[in-house]
Design a protein around this motif. Structure first.
Motif, mmCIF file in Angstrom:
data_model
loop_
_atom_site.group_PDB
_atom_site.id
_atom_site.type_symbol
_atom_site.label_atom_id
_atom_site.label_comp_id
_atom_site.label_asym_id
_atom_site.label_seq_id
_atom_site.Cartn_x
_atom_site.Cartn_y
_atom_site.Cartn_z
ATOM 1 N N HIS A 3 0.855 -1.178 0.000
ATOM 2 C CA HIS A 3 0.000 0.000 0.000
ATOM 3 C C HIS A 3 0.891 1.228 0.000
ATOM 4 N N THR A 4 0.482 2.219 -0.744
ATOM 5 C CA THR A 4 1.247 3.454 -0.800
ATOM 6 C C THR A 4 0.492 4.527 -0.041
ATOM 7 N N PHE A 5 1.212 5.188 0.839
ATOM 8 C CA PHE A 5 0.634 6.286 1.609
ATOM 9 C C PHE A 5 1.493 7.517 1.367
ATOM 10 N N TYR A 6 0.873 8.596 1.039
ATOM 11 C CA TYR A 6 1.608 9.840 0.863
ATOM 12 C C TYR A 6 0.913 10.953 1.621
ATOM 13 N N GLN A 7 1.694 11.922 1.992
ATOM 14 C CA GLN A 7 1.171 13.074 2.699
ATOM 15 C C GLN A 7 2.109 14.247 2.402
ATOM 16 N N ASN A 8 1.861 14.919 1.297
ATOM 17 C CA ASN A 8 2.704 16.025 0.875
ATOM 18 C C ASN A 8 1.944 17.331 1.073
ATOM 19 N N TYR A 9 2.384 18.108 2.040
ATOM 20 C CA TYR A 9 1.765 19.401 2.299
ATOM 21 C C TYR A 9 2.743 20.500 1.913
ATOM 22 N N TYR A 10 2.214 21.550 1.307
ATOM 23 C CA TYR A 10 3.054 22.657 0.861
ATOM 24 C C TYR A 10 2.476 23.967 1.371
ATOM 25 N N HIS A 11 3.353 24.800 1.914
ATOM 26 C CA HIS A 11 2.978 26.150 2.324
ATOM 27 C C HIS A 11 3.442 27.063 1.201
ATOM 28 N N ILE A 12 2.481 27.595 0.472
ATOM 29 C CA ILE A 12 2.765 28.398 -0.706
ATOM 30 C C ILE A 12 2.419 29.850 -0.387
ATOM 31 N N VAL A 13 3.351 30.744 -0.660
ATOM 32 C CA VAL A 13 3.137 32.169 -0.403
ATOM 33 C C VAL A 13 3.503 32.937 -1.657
ATOM 34 N N TRP A 14 2.623 33.833 -2.069
ATOM 35 C CA TRP A 14 3.001 34.743 -3.148
ATOM 36 C C TRP A 14 2.413 36.104 -2.879
ATOM 37 N N SER A 15 3.049 37.109 -3.454
ATOM 38 C CA SER A 15 2.654 38.483 -3.172
ATOM 39 C C SER A 15 2.139 39.164 -4.428
ATOM 40 N N THR A 16 1.521 40.311 -4.207
ATOM 41 C CA THR A 16 1.068 41.123 -5.319
ATOM 42 C C THR A 16 2.271 41.820 -5.941
ATOM 43 N N LYS A 17 2.075 42.368 -7.103
ATOM 44 C CA LYS A 17 3.166 43.050 -7.792
ATOM 45 C C LYS A 17 3.686 44.201 -6.929
ATOM 46 N N GLU A 18 4.981 44.191 -6.706
ATOM 47 C CA GLU A 18 5.669 45.204 -5.898
ATOM 48 C C GLU A 18 5.116 45.302 -4.477
ATOM 49 N N ARG A 19 4.494 44.222 -4.005
ATOM 50 C CA ARG A 19 3.894 44.154 -2.656
ATOM 51 C C ARG A 19 2.912 45.291 -2.377
ATOM 52 N N LYS A 20 2.267 45.758 -3.416
ATOM 53 C CA LYS A 20 1.263 46.816 -3.238
ATOM 54 C C LYS A 20 -0.011 46.197 -2.682
ATOM 55 N N ILE A 45 -5.737 19.194 -2.321
ATOM 56 C CA ILE A 45 -6.547 19.373 -1.117
ATOM 57 C C ILE A 45 -6.228 20.726 -0.482
ATOM 58 N N PRO A 46 -7.144 21.688 -0.554
ATOM 59 C CA PRO A 46 -6.907 22.960 0.128
ATOM 60 C C PRO A 46 -7.141 22.775 1.633
ATOM 61 N N ILE A 47 -6.158 23.102 2.427
ATOM 62 C CA ILE A 47 -6.282 22.945 3.872
ATOM 63 C C ILE A 47 -6.592 24.287 4.520
ATOM 64 N N GLN A 48 -5.821 25.293 4.177
ATOM 65 C CA GLN A 48 -6.046 26.633 4.731
ATOM 66 C C GLN A 48 -5.570 27.652 3.709
ATOM 67 N N ILE A 49 -6.385 28.672 3.468
ATOM 68 C CA ILE A 49 -6.025 29.745 2.558
ATOM 69 C C ILE A 49 -6.357 31.060 3.241
ATOM 70 N N GLY A 50 -5.426 31.985 3.206
ATOM 71 C CA GLY A 50 -5.631 33.281 3.832
ATOM 72 C C GLY A 50 -4.586 34.261 3.341
ATOM 73 N N GLY A 51 -4.590 35.428 3.935
ATOM 74 C CA GLY A 51 -3.582 36.400 3.546
ATOM 75 C C GLY A 51 -3.962 37.807 3.921
ATOM 76 N N MET A 52 -3.146 38.711 3.443
ATOM 77 C CA MET A 52 -3.320 40.131 3.704
ATOM 78 C C MET A 52 -3.608 40.820 2.365
ATOM 79 N N SER A 53 -3.628 42.124 2.374
ATOM 80 C CA SER A 53 -3.929 42.846 1.143
ATOM 81 C C SER A 53 -2.762 42.854 0.158
ATOM 82 N N ASP A 54 -1.580 42.369 0.585
ATOM 83 C CA ASP A 54 -0.435 42.365 -0.321
ATOM 84 C C ASP A 54 0.183 40.985 -0.544
ATOM 85 N N HIS A 55 -0.372 39.952 0.089
ATOM 86 C CA HIS A 55 0.143 38.603 -0.151
ATOM 87 C C HIS A 55 -0.878 37.549 0.256
ATOM 88 N N ILE A 56 -0.661 36.317 -0.247
ATOM 89 C CA ILE A 56 -1.571 35.203 0.031
ATOM 90 C C ILE A 56 -0.761 34.021 0.537
#
Length: 81
Positions: A3-20, A45-56
């Motif tokens: 049996h194959t079990f995987y659990q790959n979680y990624y914390h992805i962060v990106w910002s708006t252009k020039e952090r505006k 699988i989306p676990i948690q999504i959030g952010g501020m006005s200049d990044h996610i």
């Protein structure tokens, strides 16, 4: 039988252009829901999504059959529209 079990979680962060601060507070929840739906469309699988006005921040489970770079590319392209 193996049996194959995987659990790959990624914390992805990106910002708006020039952090505006271009993400208005009244649209944040809709944007985050849209990103979650985009992840589900890509069989992720989306676990948690959030952010501020200049990044996610996004915590997502990405199956090993998908290239992480391609998933991020597709999410960023769809979120710009």
């Amino acid at each position: 039988m193996t049996h194959t079990f995987y659990q790959n979680y990624y914390h992805i962060v990106w910002s708006t252009k020039e952090r505006k601060p271009t993400i208005p507070d009244e649209y944040k929840s809709r944007i985050f829901e849209y990103l979650g739906g985009s992840l589900k469309t890509l069989d992720c699988i989306p676990i948690q999504i959030g952010g501020m006005s200049d990044h996610i921040h996004m915590l997502a489970g990405i199956p090993p059959q998908h290239a992480v770079s391609e998933v991020i590319r597709d999410i960023k392209i769809s979120s710009n529209r």
